[in-house]
Design a protein around this motif. Structure first.
Motif, mmCIF file in Angstrom:
data_model
loop_
_atom_site.group_PDB
_atom_site.id
_atom_site.type_symbol
_atom_site.label_atom_id
_atom_site.label_comp_id
_atom_site.label_asym_id
_atom_site.label_seq_id
_atom_site.Cartn_x
_atom_site.Cartn_y
_atom_site.Cartn_z
ATOM 1 N N SER A 23 0.759 -1.350 0.068
ATOM 2 C CA SER A 23 0.006 -0.086 0.080
ATOM 3 C C SER A 23 1.021 1.122 -0.082
ATOM 4 N N SER A 29 -4.220 7.078 0.266
ATOM 5 C CA SER A 29 -4.931 6.132 0.923
ATOM 6 C C SER A 29 -4.130 5.448 2.003
ATOM 7 N N ASP A 33 -5.100 2.689 5.021
ATOM 8 C CA ASP A 33 -4.425 1.464 4.988
ATOM 9 C C ASP A 33 -3.714 0.978 6.070
#
Length: 228
Positions: A23, A29, A33
């Motif tokens: 991630s 994000s 995450d």
């Protein structure tokens, strides 16, 4: 010898680090995450199902509030209130078992993490009457810093903590990639080094706090003063 326990802890450690690496490239994000990886791959897989996990703001009976907290563990049979935006909630300090500040790299985000820990440490679980005494461990919410990357050894963390008043120390610091955990309690500490040892040390330290306070009951009458 086929050491299933050690292998399980190492698998948890590897899974968390692998998910974080996957991630990392998605900067928009990454905060969500990191929180989700921690909750899904560690907390929810190990702790009893009667603990609820979430994120949001904490308030105490004096009306002192925190900003957004990355991850919060509620004590069993506790109360919290939904916030209309997303999955965040408003938590009462009495009902919080532990609060976590989650970072991508503690080396670069140390000041930010400590600032959030101080916010949480300003809250009290209950109001002290005049001349009443209480242990800080009972009065304050247990706090932890979780970082996927960061300092490589515990001595460096201890040096950094030496620059801060001890009352603002978190109760534990876990750096996943480095495989180190520092547990703090009553001005003493213990160290865990190694991928499996650091995970076990963290879980054990956290569970000690949760087990100690699992029967706390929220006194909603304390919070009625906030309605005036």
């Amino acid at each position: 010898m086929n050491n299933l326990f050690k292998r399980k802890l190492e698998n948890i450690h590897s899974k968390m680090l692998e998910c974080h690496r996957d991630s990392e490239k998605y900067s928009s994000s990454i905060i969500g995450d990191e929180r989700e990886i921690f909750q899904t791959n560690l907390l929810s897989k190990i702790l009893p199902s009667n603990f609820r996990f979430g994120s949001g703001t904490i308030t105490d009976a004096k009306g002192i509030e925190t900003g957004q907290i990355d991850t919060i563990i509620e004590l069993p049979f506790s109360l919290s209130f939904p916030i209309s935006t997303g999955n965040n909630r408003l938590y009462l300090a009495d009902s919080v078992g532990a609060a976590f500040e989650i970072k991508s790299n503690l080396y670069n985000q140390w000041d930010e993490a400590i600032k959030k820990i101080k916010e949480i440490q300003k809250l009290n679980r209950y109001n002290l009457e005049d001349n009443e005494m209480a242990l800080l461990d009972d009065l304050k919410i247990p706090t932890f810093i979780i970082s996927y990357k960061g300092f490589k050894n515990i001595d460096t963390i201890i040096e950094k903590l030496g620059e801060i008043e001890s009352r603002y120390w978190p109760n534990g610091i876990l750096i996943i990639e480095s495989g180190i955990f520092l547990g703090l309690k009553n001005n003493t500490h213990y160290e865990c080094v190694g991928n499996s040892s650091s995970i076990l040390g963290f879980v054990s330290h956290l569970y000690t706090f949760l087990n100690r306070y699992s029967k706390n009951i929220v006194d909603l009458n304390q919070y009625s003063r906030l309605l005036k």
